[in-house]
Design a protein around this motif. Structure first.
Motif, mmCIF file in Angstrom:
data_model
loop_
_atom_site.group_PDB
_atom_site.id
_atom_site.type_symbol
_atom_site.label_atom_id
_atom_site.label_comp_id
_atom_site.label_asym_id
_atom_site.label_seq_id
_atom_site.Cartn_x
_atom_site.Cartn_y
_atom_site.Cartn_z
ATOM 1 N N HIS A 45 -6.907 15.819 -1.697
ATOM 2 C CA HIS A 45 -7.744 17.375 -1.957
ATOM 3 C C HIS A 45 -8.488 17.866 -0.556
ATOM 4 O O HIS A 45 -8.702 18.987 -0.541
ATOM 5 N N GLN A 46 -8.337 16.964 0.641
ATOM 6 C CA GLN A 46 -9.113 17.587 1.611
ATOM 7 C C GLN A 46 -7.955 18.201 2.568
ATOM 8 O O GLN A 46 -8.316 18.834 3.724
ATOM 9 N N THR A 66 5.460 9.489 -8.351
ATOM 10 C CA THR A 66 5.746 9.111 -6.768
ATOM 11 C C THR A 66 5.668 7.633 -6.489
ATOM 12 O O THR A 66 6.568 7.045 -5.852
ATOM 13 N N GLN A 125 -1.849 5.339 0.838
ATOM 14 C CA GLN A 125 -0.560 5.708 0.182
ATOM 15 C C GLN A 125 0.580 5.361 0.841
ATOM 16 O O GLN A 125 1.636 4.997 0.575
ATOM 17 N N TYR A 162 -8.521 12.318 1.814
ATOM 18 C CA TYR A 162 -7.848 12.271 0.562
ATOM 19 C C TYR A 162 -7.114 13.531 0.349
ATOM 20 O O TYR A 162 -7.252 14.400 1.088
ATOM 21 N N ASP A 210 2.588 13.212 -11.760
ATOM 22 C CA ASP A 210 3.440 13.335 -10.774
ATOM 23 C C ASP A 210 3.253 12.166 -9.904
ATOM 24 O O ASP A 210 4.002 11.625 -9.360
ATOM 25 N N TYR A 211 1.971 11.676 -9.678
ATOM 26 C CA TYR A 211 1.719 10.820 -8.543
ATOM 27 C C TYR A 211 2.183 9.422 -8.963
ATOM 28 O O TYR A 211 2.434 8.586 -8.251
ATOM 29 N N ASN A 239 5.085 20.415 -5.134
ATOM 30 C CA ASN A 239 3.495 20.390 -5.473
ATOM 31 C C ASN A 239 3.022 19.086 -4.813
ATOM 32 O O ASN A 239 2.507 18.033 -5.827
ATOM 33 N N ALA A 262 -0.104 17.411 -6.706
ATOM 34 C CA ALA A 262 -0.222 16.647 -7.838
ATOM 35 C C ALA A 262 0.631 15.303 -7.378
ATOM 36 O O ALA A 262 0.376 14.250 -8.240
ATOM 37 N N ALA A 263 1.633 15.254 -6.499
ATOM 38 C CA ALA A 263 2.377 14.278 -6.462
ATOM 39 C C ALA A 263 1.946 13.136 -5.519
ATOM 40 O O ALA A 263 2.424 12.058 -5.449
ATOM 41 N N LEU A 264 0.479 13.427 -4.744
ATOM 42 C CA LEU A 264 -0.137 12.162 -4.286
ATOM 43 C C LEU A 264 -1.358 11.768 -5.171
ATOM 44 O O LEU A 264 -1.901 12.609 -5.606
ATOM 45 N N ASN A 265 -1.631 10.652 -5.007
ATOM 46 C CA ASN A 265 -2.674 10.312 -5.812
ATOM 47 C C ASN A 265 -3.998 10.884 -5.199
ATOM 48 O O ASN A 265 -4.336 10.234 -4.316
ATOM 49 N N PRO A 266 -4.929 11.395 -6.121
ATOM 50 C CA PRO A 266 -6.182 11.976 -5.548
ATOM 51 C C PRO A 266 -7.050 10.969 -5.230
ATOM 52 O O PRO A 266 -8.245 11.181 -4.798
ATOM 53 N N THR A 267 -6.968 9.586 -5.859
ATOM 54 C CA THR A 267 -8.070 8.776 -5.385
ATOM 55 C C THR A 267 -7.818 7.775 -4.191
ATOM 56 O O THR A 267 -8.615 6.934 -4.071
ATOM 57 N N LEU A 268 -6.904 7.840 -3.830
ATOM 58 C CA LEU A 268 -6.438 7.069 -2.616
ATOM 59 C C LEU A 268 -6.373 8.028 -1.136
ATOM 60 O O LEU A 268 -5.586 9.023 -1.318
#
Ligand code: SF4
Ligand code: SF4
Lengths: 314, 742
Positions: free
Chosen positions: B173-174, A215, B132, B171, A211-212, B118, B121-127
């Protein structure tokens, strides 16, 4: 992060210690009596006994293991039974030769593999993808000695670009050795290449479906931005670990390749030691390989953590 | 702003009064096809829609209706095998459909914003969130690094983010789901897009977070004057936020109307039934029957030639099957694709169109299975137990006493109290509904009762007999009497077992039937849950989600249980399936006299089925009692907030808004005093912060909980008709709530 590295480091030490037990145990159940091997079949029992005493072979296994390990740690790796040379000197010299070869191979197959893997994933199911996947796969099936012979036939016999034998004199520097390293390096690379390509492709293709990434695309970012900032950052994670694990393959490949090219590396030394049942040499070389293996995994874990904030904060 | 290449000239910013008439975004007879191995699938067919600046258009449909494909096709974003087959999609006059990606990259992000389901999932976990967001300003507004960050922070401020600076450096997940979705909204709005597509933006969030996001949307709509396309399956949400609504069914629009018109008088049988499938909060009396829509969506590859709804439509006649009915203008501003819409204008007509599922499930006679006699139905009478005494309750089927579960927390040596000393009881043939947000501990509590989670403290009794802490140590007779239905039938059914085998297993293992007898009985059970006999030999892979859940229910009922624990049994299913399953769950209780522990975050569903309700927050009950009383004033402040957060499927309802402060709880640290105090809208200061509130019983009793034995207090509360755990006396609460409503 420090805690994480320390914990991982402790794990590395544990791995090395455990393998030392295995290596020691294994070399002691190898068939053949050491004293007989050194003195020959005709030697008297008495002579053998005194040699055993001298070598400490009459002590209990635990005591022998302890003194062996502490010698090893202090840098006293013993003398080779077959050549009488200092094991440490030989091993380290061969190690540095192998490291040169591994380095050359590494710089050939890792960037190329990642590059091809990413292209294959980006244009997945296209013509290019199929060519890359099939092409790299063809080389995995070929054993090293076949690739080696083919490469020698083409680049050495026919084109005379590189020497066919890579036997270099002890103490040769990296740059003077380089011409001799290209063909063996290529040989090792070709078998590992497909692996890296496949892992990179799988990892990248998976991330491209997330998904990302959708996006990012719908933010109107350029293809390059999407690929470098959003895709590769995430997709190279698993690949990094896989490449480190591939170091094991590399060592396996080195043994064969070094023999075919007559290259004086660690791999050939291991082969030599095993053929001669040269205990100290076997133990030292194996321990060096195990340590490298563990350190490579450590490096992979640290890189993985650096790239992945979710692990870092744990 | 980057110029659009080619002949595209003006950016599509709206605002001039003259432009208000022309829609900003307009699709015309748009058809999208997926090229698959089974041939072309026409997922969207001939859809015409228009959204004006400042307007919110809702697209409602169940899964497989093509609503997301429509939105993505309209902005030219389709997977590799997707094509816009015909039709146009114009944004400020420029057709986006079928345009090359190179050009669309200047439209996406700058003129079209998308927020999807969701956010985790739609945002990049590593940035970080900041990075972003900055990409938007840098890419589309030609801002430098610093200016882009300033724009991002300003935007976070506008979506009412408490500490933008801190949030930007986090990030994904936080942050909690609600916070992330706000960031995603801020990101999409950064470029002031002409169109904003919201694809189920609040699905998966807690009601309370959903409510704050919807409130925020109201504000943003007024500020940004953007055309919004709101895609969802939730009728309550569309009623709450949309001006106009299009209902999609099987890739086509079946009806389009303004929100008030649609809810007041649906002019398509599908809409009429859909609206009656969902239970409503505060409907007169519980246990009324919900509508169902028998059958399932037609296969995209094999569509009926006439009306796509005809196979499931109670009004269908010969003409309907002859040709596809066109979307016609019924009244000014509303369209329907039903030939017989006139019928729906009268009340009787609507009744004939509604498929009220009046058949009760075949009564479950459990002759073959020896069964403990059900106790007399429990009469709840608060006066019978003097406050403050721990009463043995022999008439209760299930009692949970002071159950607690502590798990290791996120940090080393920290613990999380997932369930923190809960006491409750479930009477025979009764349903106890347990509600709460995610993280309230309701599922953990259910698992403790089921023996799937070993409690750190407390006991579970079944008719006075203590049960072992884990399933493996429990007597088979207990397993037979206590069964569970899980949220996701996907994971609870063995994919290599047919439906028949799944139902037979407990019959053989727990009820001790012979295989042949068990087979016979399994067929009866499948019939009781309304699955055709042919389903006996089907594998889970061949069943739809609702059918799988029916099998799971049949399996739970196989051994003749006394208590069935239902953990969110309908929440993963489509609206039209939910109603039928809830009817079934109710019928099975009537037929077999079973009790339920029914767990759900959906207050309306809980209300619909429960006799007794417990409201949980951070591992402890805040309020419990008779269903009608819990859902009427005086409420516990938390219950009040939950109730006011539920979007009501009625656009005319003036909702009384009471919102929680702060973010949803994480049970890492249980707050001091009243555990709800950091978020309580009726916070009373130090008293709430320092002292555990007492249980206040409806009969006037007050039982302090921080006394020596809180368990005793909880038991008294469990025995009462209605009890609220709060420092504010009940009549004061009632007065406050009365004032709030006015
Ligand atoms: S056109 Fe006919 S089949 Fe279709 S919804 Fe209307 S009445 Fe039903
Ligand atoms: S005790 Fe205080 S903080 Fe807790 S619910 Fe009542 S008013 Fe709110």
């Amino acid at each position: 992060m420090t805690g994480f590295i320390l914990r991982r480091l402790g794990f590395v030490i544990l791995t090395v210690l455990l393998s030392s037990v295995l290596v020691f145990g294994a070399t002691h159940v190898l068939p053949g009596d050491v004293a007989t091997m050194i003195l020959g079949r005709e030697a008297s029992e008495q002579a053998k006994d005194s040699l055993r005493q001298e070598l400490g072979l009459d002590r209990s296994l635990v005591v022998q293991y302890g003194s062996w390990l502490s010698d090893l740690a202090r840098g006293d790796w013993g003398t080779s039974l077959s050549t009488g040379e200092d094991v440490r000197g030989v091993t380290l010299e061969r190690l540095s030769n192998s490291a040169m070869l591994a380095l050359v191979a590494f710089f050939m197959y890792v960037p190329l593999g990642i590059f091809l893997g990413v292209i294959a994933a980006w244009r997945r199911n296209s013509y290019i993808d199929q060519v890359i996947s099939a092409g790299s796969l063809a080389f995995v099936g070929l054993p090293e000695f076949v690739t080696a012979v083919l490469l020698i036939a083409v680049f050495s016999r026919a084109l005379h670009w590189f020497p066919s034998s890579s036997a270099i004199a002890p103490g040769t520097g990296f740059f003077s050795a380089l011409p001799s390293l290209i063909l063996p390096g290529l040989t090792v690379s070709l078998t590992s290449l497909a692996y890296v390509v496949r892992m990179t492709r799988a990892g990248t293709a998976e991330v491209l479906e997330t998904d990302y990434v959708r996006t990012a695309r719908l933010k109107g970012l350029s293809a390059g931005n999407v690929l470098f900032r959003h895709v590769l950052r995430n997709s190279l994670l698993p690949t990094v670990t896989v490449i480190a694990a591939g170091v094991g393959w590399l060592i396996g490949g080195l043994i064969v390749t070094e023999s075919v090219f007559g290259y004086p590396g660690l791999g050939r030394l291991v082969l030599f030691a095993v053929q001669r049942r040269d205990l100290p040499l076997i133990q030292a070389t194996t321990m060096v390989i195990v340590t490298i293996f563990a350190l490579a995994n450590l490096a992979a874990d640290i890189m993985y953590a650096l790239l992945n904030p979710r692990i870092r904060y744990r | 702003m980057a110029a659009v290449p080619g002949h595209v000239t003006t950016p599509g910013r709206m605002g001039g009064p003259g432009q208000l008439v022309a829609p900003t975004f307009k699709t015309e007879r748009l058809s999208v096809v997926y090229l698959t191995e089974q041939g072309p699938l026409r997922a969207v067919r001939g859809v015409s829609l228009s959204v004006a600046a400042g307007e919110t258009m809702g697209v409602v449909g169940e899964s497989g209706s093509g609503k997301t494909t429509l939105a993505l096709g309209a902005i030219g974003y389709l997977p590799a095998n997707g094509r816009v087959e015909s039709g146009t999609s114009r944004l400020a006059g420029v057709d986006l459909a079928g345009r090359p990606r190179r050009e669309l990259r200047h439209v996406w992000g700058s003129k079209v914003g998308l927020v999807s389901q969701n956010p985790q999932a739609a945002l990049n976990p590593t940035l970080t969130i900041g990075r972003q967001m900055d990409e938007m300003g840098r890419r589309h507004l030609s801002l430098g690094r610093r200016a882009a960050r300033e724009a991002s922070l300003a935007m976070l401020e506008r979506v009412a983010m408490p500490d933008p600076q801190a949030v930007a450096s986090r990030y994904p997940h936080q942050l909690s789901g609600g916070m992330l979705q706000r960031c995603a909204l801020a990101m999409a709005l950064l470029t002031h897009p002409a169109v904003l597509i919201l694809d189920e933006p609040t699905t998966g969030l807690d009601v309370t977070s959903q409510a704050t996001i919807l409130d925020l949307l109201d504000d943003l709509k007024a500020q940004f004057h953007t055309a919004i396309l709101y895609i969802t399956h939730n009728l309550g949400v569309v009623a709450r936020v949309c001006d106009r609504i299009a209902v999609m069914y099987a890739g086509e629009i079946s009806e389009e109307a303004t929100a008030p018109d649609l809810f007041a008088q649906p002019l398509h049988p599908y809409t009429a039934n859909l609206l009656r499938c969902v239970p409503r909060l505060g409907g007169q009396g519980t246990q009324e029957r919900l509508a169902t829509i028998p059958g399932s969506l037609p296969q995209m590859g094999d569509l009926p030639s006439g009306c796509v709804f005809a196979p499931r439509c109670p009004l269908a006649v010969e003409d309907c099957r002859a040709a596809r009915p066109p979307l016609v203008e019924a009244n000014a501003g509303r369209k329907t694709a039903c030939l017989r819409w006139q019928i729906l204008r009268s009340e009787e007509g609507r009744q004939t169109a509604l498929q009220l599922d009046l058949r009760a499930a075949a009564p479950l006679t459990l002759s073959a299975v020896p069964r403990a006699p059900a106790g007399p139905p429990r009469v709840r009478d608060g006066s019978s137990s003097p406050p403050g005494t721990l009463v043995a309750m022999p008439q209760d089927l299930l009692t949970v006493e002071d159950a607690a579960k502590e798990c290791p927390g996120p940090r080393p040596r920290s613990t999380v109290k997932a369930v923190d000393g809960t006491t409750l009881s479930v009477g025979a043939q009764q349903t106890f509904g347990l509600v709460g947000e995610s993280g309230s501990g309701k599922t953990t509590l259910a698992r403790i009762v089921a023996g799937l989670t070993r409690p750190t403290r407390g006991h579970v009794h079944l008719e006075g007999t203590p049960l072992g802490p884990s399933v493996s140590g429990r007597d088979p007779s207990v397993l037979r009497r206590l069964q569970m239905v899980f949220q996701s039938p996907e994971t609870s059914l063995n994919p290599r077992q047919t439906a028949g085998q799944a139902v037979m297993r407990p019959l053989v293992l727990l009820a001790g039937l012979e295989r042949r007898e068990a087979g016979q009985r399994a067929r009866e059970l499948l019939e009781a849950v309304r699955l055709p006999a042919s389903y006996f030999d089907r594998y889970p892979g061949e069943l739809s989600g609702g059918e799988k859940q029916r099998v799971a229910i049949a399996r739970a009922f196989a051994a003749g249980p006394d208590l069935v624990i239902c953990d969110e049994p309908v929440s993963s299913l489509d609206v039209s399936v939910q109603g039928a399953l809830m009817n079934l769950i109710g019928d099975l209780q009537d037929g077999a006299g079973t009790s339920y522990l029914f767990i759900s975050h959906d207050l309306a569903a809980v209300q619909h089925l429960s006799h007794f309700i417990g409201v949980m927050y951070l591992g402890a009950l805040m309020e419990m009692g008779d269903a009608a009383r819990v859902l009427a004033s005086p409420y516990h402040p938390y219950t009040e907030a939950l109730l006011s957060a539920v979007p009501v499927p009625d656009p005319t309802s003036r909702d009384h808004r009471m919102r929680l402060r702060g973010s949803p709880p994480s049970s890492a640290e249980t707050p001091s005093g009243c555990r709800f105090h950091p978020r309580c809208p009726r916070f009373q200061g130090d008293l709430c912060r320092d002292q555990a509130p007492p249980w206040r019983l409806s009969d006037g009793g007050v039982i302090a909980r921080d006394a020596a034995t809180p368990a005793t207090a909880d038991a008294a509360a469990a025995a009462a008709e209605h009890a609220i755990c709060c420092h504010i006396p009940l009549h004061d609460l009632a007065a406050l709530q009365e004032a709030g409503r006015r």
